[in-house]
Design a protein around this motif. Structure first.
Motif: not given
Length: 243
Positions: A32-34, A36, A41, A228-229, A231-233, A235-236
């Protein structure tokens, strides 16, 4: 304008060894990324583009993916089972050809994704650029500046007509962004045994029939747990409209 192909092959059978220890108990497409999964995705992107049916191949921890996609209404999912033996990127497609049909279809990696720029839909733009008379394969590509999590260099150089060639150390070019429109004729005579799409990239390059379409937006790859962090950043930032 050309329509986006109605059928896609989603490559979800890999072992995800660089994502260990996460992939000891979870297949990489279900990371999962953020909030999802990577797989969702990709399937969400196909759904927005109007793709009606997706063939998803499975091998590592296959039952988890089978259960996960069973809850999706769209696109309709067909499973191509490779639990008896992993077939690599091209072998998996050849195995699934009876499910994919004779018309051009999409191929999508299940372990990368992108976020479209606000004023574009990359798969629709890619379909507009697809010309089966001139092309055997059209690859979605990204620039290094648009990539998050990419640890390598460029994959291809691009000529004035959009034809691709192997980068071979060139200073300027593009990254393969994990999506293709292709004509299944390229697999004529191929056997469902382990082999890579790189074989078909090189054949198309030699024939002058491998082309690229440069995406607009953010391309994200998650190769290791510590990616992962970032990638989530990414997305944000995209959700907030920030570069």
């Amino acid at each position: 304008m050309s329509a986006v192909p109605e059928t896609a092959m989603v490559l979800a059978a890999g072992l995800g060894t660089r994502m260990r220890p996460i992939t000891d108990t979870r297949p990489k497409p279900l990371v999962e990324i953020a909030g999802r999964t990577l797989l969702d995705r990709g399937l969400d992107t196909l759904e927005r583009a109007g793709v009606k049916r997706a063939v998803v191949n499975v091998h590592h921890l296959a039952d988890q993916i089978v259960r996960h996609v069973a809850s999706r209404a769209s696109p309709a999912i067909t499973i191509s089972d490779e639990t008896a033996g992993l077939l690599d990127s091209a072998g998996g497609i050849v195995r699934a050809l009876p499910l994919l049909g004779a018309e051009p279809f999409l191929v999508l990696n299940a372990d990368t994704f992108w976020i479209d720029a606000a004023d574009t839909h990359n798969l629709a733009a890619m379909a507009d650029a697809w010309d089966p008379a001139a092309m055997d394969m059209l690859l979605l590509t990204a620039g290094l500046a648009d990539a998050t999590g990419h640890s390598g260099g460029i994959d291809f150089t691009v000529d004035a007509e959009g034809r691709l060639a192997r980068a071979k150390g060139a200073a300027d070019g593009v990254i393969y962004a994990g999506a293709i429109i292709l004509h299944p004729r390229i697999f004529d005579g191929a056997k469902p045994e382990p082999h890579s799409l790189n074989l078909y990239f090189d054949r198309a390059i030699a024939a002058g029939r491998l082309f690229g379409h440069r995406m607009r937006g953010s391309w994200i790859t998650v190769g290791t747990p510590d990616a992962i962090p970032a990638a989530e950043d990414a997305v944000a930032r995209a959700a907030a409209g920030r570069p």
